[in-house]
Design an enzyme around this catalytic site. Structure first.
Site, PDB file in Angstrom:
ATOM      1  N   ARG A  23       0.816  -1.224   0.000  1.00  0.00           N
ATOM      2  CA  ARG A  23       0.000   0.000   0.000  1.00  0.00           C
ATOM      3  C   ARG A  23       0.839   1.258   0.000  1.00  0.00           C
ATOM      4  O   ARG A  23       0.384   2.328  -0.370  1.00  0.00           O
ATOM      5  CB  ARG A  23      -0.913   0.028   1.224  1.00  0.00           C
ATOM      6  CG  ARG A  23      -1.896  -1.121   1.313  1.00  0.00           C
ATOM      7  CD  ARG A  23      -2.551  -1.168   2.666  1.00  0.00           C
ATOM      8  NE  ARG A  23      -1.532  -1.394   3.700  1.00  0.00           N
ATOM      9  CZ  ARG A  23      -1.680  -1.117   4.991  1.00  0.00           C
ATOM     10  NH1 ARG A  23      -2.803  -0.603   5.432  1.00  0.00           N
ATOM     11  NH2 ARG A  23      -0.709  -1.377   5.841  1.00  0.00           N
ATOM     12  N   GLU A  28       6.642   7.465  11.926  1.00  0.00           N
ATOM     13  CA  GLU A  28       6.516   8.640  12.795  1.00  0.00           C
ATOM     14  C   GLU A  28       7.608   9.613  12.401  1.00  0.00           C
ATOM     15  O   GLU A  28       8.792   9.300  12.533  1.00  0.00           O
ATOM     16  CB  GLU A  28       6.723   8.266  14.268  1.00  0.00           C
ATOM     17  CG  GLU A  28       5.546   7.657  14.937  1.00  0.00           C
ATOM     18  CD  GLU A  28       5.776   7.458  16.439  1.00  0.00           C
ATOM     19  OE1 GLU A  28       6.921   7.555  16.925  1.00  0.00           O
ATOM     20  OE2 GLU A  28       4.776   7.199  17.127  1.00  0.00           O
ATOM     21  N   GLN A  47       7.981  26.336  16.394  1.00  0.00           N
ATOM     22  CA  GLN A  47       7.686  26.886  15.072  1.00  0.00           C
ATOM     23  C   GLN A  47       8.073  25.874  14.006  1.00  0.00           C
ATOM     24  O   GLN A  47       9.148  25.282  14.076  1.00  0.00           O
ATOM     25  CB  GLN A  47       8.478  28.188  14.878  1.00  0.00           C
ATOM     26  CG  GLN A  47       8.269  28.875  13.557  1.00  0.00           C
ATOM     27  CD  GLN A  47       9.038  30.189  13.476  1.00  0.00           C
ATOM     28  OE1 GLN A  47       9.098  30.938  14.441  1.00  0.00           O
ATOM     29  NE2 GLN A  47       9.624  30.466  12.333  1.00  0.00           N
ATOM     30  N   ASP A  48       7.202  25.661  13.028  1.00  0.00           N
ATOM     31  CA  ASP A  48       7.500  24.812  11.870  1.00  0.00           C
ATOM     32  C   ASP A  48       7.585  25.698  10.638  1.00  0.00           C
ATOM     33  O   ASP A  48       6.751  26.596  10.450  1.00  0.00           O
ATOM     34  CB  ASP A  48       6.404  23.771  11.648  1.00  0.00           C
ATOM     35  CG  ASP A  48       6.492  22.597  12.598  1.00  0.00           C
ATOM     36  OD1 ASP A  48       7.312  22.635  13.534  1.00  0.00           O
ATOM     37  OD2 ASP A  48       5.732  21.640  12.400  1.00  0.00           O
ATOM     38  N   ASN A  49       8.581  25.444   9.796  1.00  0.00           N
ATOM     39  CA  ASN A  49       8.765  26.187   8.552  1.00  0.00           C
ATOM     40  C   ASN A  49       8.854  25.203   7.400  1.00  0.00           C
ATOM     41  O   ASN A  49       9.239  24.040   7.595  1.00  0.00           O
ATOM     42  CB  ASN A  49      10.059  27.007   8.592  1.00  0.00           C
ATOM     43  CG  ASN A  49      10.078  28.004   9.728  1.00  0.00           C
ATOM     44  OD1 ASN A  49       9.079  28.596  10.071  1.00  0.00           O
ATOM     45  ND2 ASN A  49      11.237  28.170  10.332  1.00  0.00           N
ATOM     46  N   HIS A  62      22.678  30.108   7.666  1.00  0.00           N
ATOM     47  CA  HIS A  62      21.916  30.983   8.542  1.00  0.00           C
ATOM     48  C   HIS A  62      21.981  30.531   9.998  1.00  0.00           C
ATOM     49  O   HIS A  62      22.127  29.346  10.269  1.00  0.00           O
ATOM     50  CB  HIS A  62      20.440  31.015   8.121  1.00  0.00           C
ATOM     51  CG  HIS A  62      20.227  31.457   6.707  1.00  0.00           C
ATOM     52  ND1 HIS A  62      19.298  30.866   5.888  1.00  0.00           N
ATOM     53  CD2 HIS A  62      20.822  32.413   5.964  1.00  0.00           C
ATOM     54  CE1 HIS A  62      19.317  31.461   4.705  1.00  0.00           C
ATOM     55  NE2 HIS A  62      20.246  32.394   4.727  1.00  0.00           N
ATOM     56  N   LYS A  72      17.256  23.171  15.266  1.00  0.00           N
ATOM     57  CA  LYS A  72      16.352  22.814  14.175  1.00  0.00           C
ATOM     58  C   LYS A  72      16.378  21.308  13.948  1.00  0.00           C
ATOM     59  O   LYS A  72      17.425  20.676  14.040  1.00  0.00           O
ATOM     60  CB  LYS A  72      16.781  23.503  12.874  1.00  0.00           C
ATOM     61  CG  LYS A  72      16.742  25.013  12.937  1.00  0.00           C
ATOM     62  CD  LYS A  72      17.297  25.630  11.675  1.00  0.00           C
ATOM     63  CE  LYS A  72      17.294  27.145  11.786  1.00  0.00           C
ATOM     64  NZ  LYS A  72      17.948  27.778  10.638  1.00  0.00           N
ATOM     65  N   HIS A 119      23.349  26.800   9.600  1.00  0.00           N
ATOM     66  CA  HIS A 119      22.663  25.781   8.826  1.00  0.00           C
ATOM     67  C   HIS A 119      22.380  26.269   7.413  1.00  0.00           C
ATOM     68  O   HIS A 119      22.066  27.444   7.202  1.00  0.00           O
ATOM     69  CB  HIS A 119      21.334  25.412   9.502  1.00  0.00           C
ATOM     70  CG  HIS A 119      20.514  24.467   8.699  1.00  0.00           C
ATOM     71  ND1 HIS A 119      19.435  24.887   7.953  1.00  0.00           N
ATOM     72  CD2 HIS A 119      20.640  23.141   8.492  1.00  0.00           C
ATOM     73  CE1 HIS A 119      18.928  23.846   7.331  1.00  0.00           C
ATOM     74  NE2 HIS A 119      19.634  22.776   7.646  1.00  0.00           N
ATOM     75  N   TYR A 132      11.276  22.223   8.464  1.00  0.00           N
ATOM     76  CA  TYR A 132      12.064  22.246   9.682  1.00  0.00           C
ATOM     77  C   TYR A 132      11.273  22.746  10.864  1.00  0.00           C
ATOM     78  O   TYR A 132      10.429  23.619  10.751  1.00  0.00           O
ATOM     79  CB  TYR A 132      13.376  23.016   9.530  1.00  0.00           C
ATOM     80  CG  TYR A 132      13.362  24.316   8.791  1.00  0.00           C
ATOM     81  CD1 TYR A 132      13.564  25.519   9.456  1.00  0.00           C
ATOM     82  CD2 TYR A 132      13.211  24.355   7.413  1.00  0.00           C
ATOM     83  CE1 TYR A 132      13.605  26.724   8.770  1.00  0.00           C
ATOM     84  CE2 TYR A 132      13.250  25.546   6.720  1.00  0.00           C
ATOM     85  CZ  TYR A 132      13.452  26.732   7.408  1.00  0.00           C
ATOM     86  OH  TYR A 132      13.481  27.921   6.721  1.00  0.00           O
ATOM     87  N   LYS A 169      20.159  38.569  -0.696  1.00  0.00           N
ATOM     88  CA  LYS A 169      20.400  38.689   0.745  1.00  0.00           C
ATOM     89  C   LYS A 169      21.545  37.785   1.181  1.00  0.00           C
ATOM     90  O   LYS A 169      22.431  38.196   1.936  1.00  0.00           O
ATOM     91  CB  LYS A 169      19.117  38.359   1.504  1.00  0.00           C
ATOM     92  CG  LYS A 169      19.213  38.435   2.999  1.00  0.00           C
ATOM     93  CD  LYS A 169      17.869  38.071   3.628  1.00  0.00           C
ATOM     94  CE  LYS A 169      17.961  37.922   5.113  1.00  0.00           C
ATOM     95  NZ  LYS A 169      16.714  37.490   5.720  1.00  0.00           N
ATOM     96  N   ASP A 170      21.543  36.534   0.708  1.00  0.00           N
ATOM     97  CA  ASP A 170      22.590  35.593   1.095  1.00  0.00           C
ATOM     98  C   ASP A 170      23.933  35.913   0.448  1.00  0.00           C
ATOM     99  O   ASP A 170      24.987  35.574   1.010  1.00  0.00           O
ATOM    100  CB  ASP A 170      22.168  34.153   0.779  1.00  0.00           C
ATOM    101  CG  ASP A 170      21.173  33.597   1.780  1.00  0.00           C
ATOM    102  OD1 ASP A 170      20.811  34.306   2.748  1.00  0.00           O
ATOM    103  OD2 ASP A 170      20.731  32.448   1.597  1.00  0.00           O
TER     104      ASP A 170
END
Length: 176
Positions: A23, A28, A47-49, A62, A72, A119, A132, A169-170
């Site tokens: 299937r 998890e 917080q989840d992104n 970053h 993270k 990271h 993350y 920016k980076d």
């Protein structure tokens, strides 16, 4: 869940136990109790992104400083990335060293990046969806970074320089 500590103390590769049959599969992706047993201390994710990127995109390196530092737990929902963690803990014997691990929807690996690390990741597949969990909220004034092609860190992002896509920016980030 199998946890393997990397060469950078406190940074773990996590491999979930996957149940597959005709299937499909089930696993998890996060269980607080199992996760905390694996890394050895509690972490409260708040917080989840999620990001979507195309081949060649490099995001990072970053981090957030001080009271707003973040740990993270990262994984890939679609595609494949090279995920990089850089040890920025000045009192660490591995200060300035990095590890790189391929995370993909196929291998289902996750990387736990503790506070005190930079990271980033590069997209190796046509596109990638990256997720993350963070243990602290984003705080713009505490945000910092290191330019992706820093000569001291010498990270091989597994993307030819001609194919590399980096945000404006980076590109303005400082050297290590």
């Amino acid at each position: 869940m199998q946890a393997t500590e990397t060469a950078l103390k406190g940074c773990f590769i996590l491999q979930p136990r996957v149940f597959e049959d005709d299937r499909g599969y089930f696993f998890e992706s996060f269980n607080r109790d199992s996760f905390e047993r694996a890394i050895g201390y509690p972490v409260n994710f708040v917080q989840d992104n999620q990001s979507y990127s195309q081949y060649g995109v490099v995001r990072g390196i970053h981090f957030q400083q001080g009271a707003y530092a973040q740990a993270k737990l990262v994984r890939v929902l679609e595609g494949s990335v090279l995920d990089v963690a850089v040890d920025l803990r000045k009192d660490s014997p591995t200060y300035g060293e990095h590890i790189a691990v391929e995370l993909s929807a196929e291998n289902k690996k996750q990387l736990f990046v503790p506070r005190g690390f930079g990271h980033g990741f590069s997209v190796l597949s046509k596109t990638a969806v990256f997720a993350y969990k963070c243990d602290n909220f984003y705080h713009k004034k505490s945000e910092r970074g290191i330019i992706y092609n820093d000569p001291t860190l010498n990270i091989d992002w597994k993307i030819p320089e001609t194919d590399t896509i980096v945000s404006e920016k980076d590109l303005e980030l400082s050297k290590f």
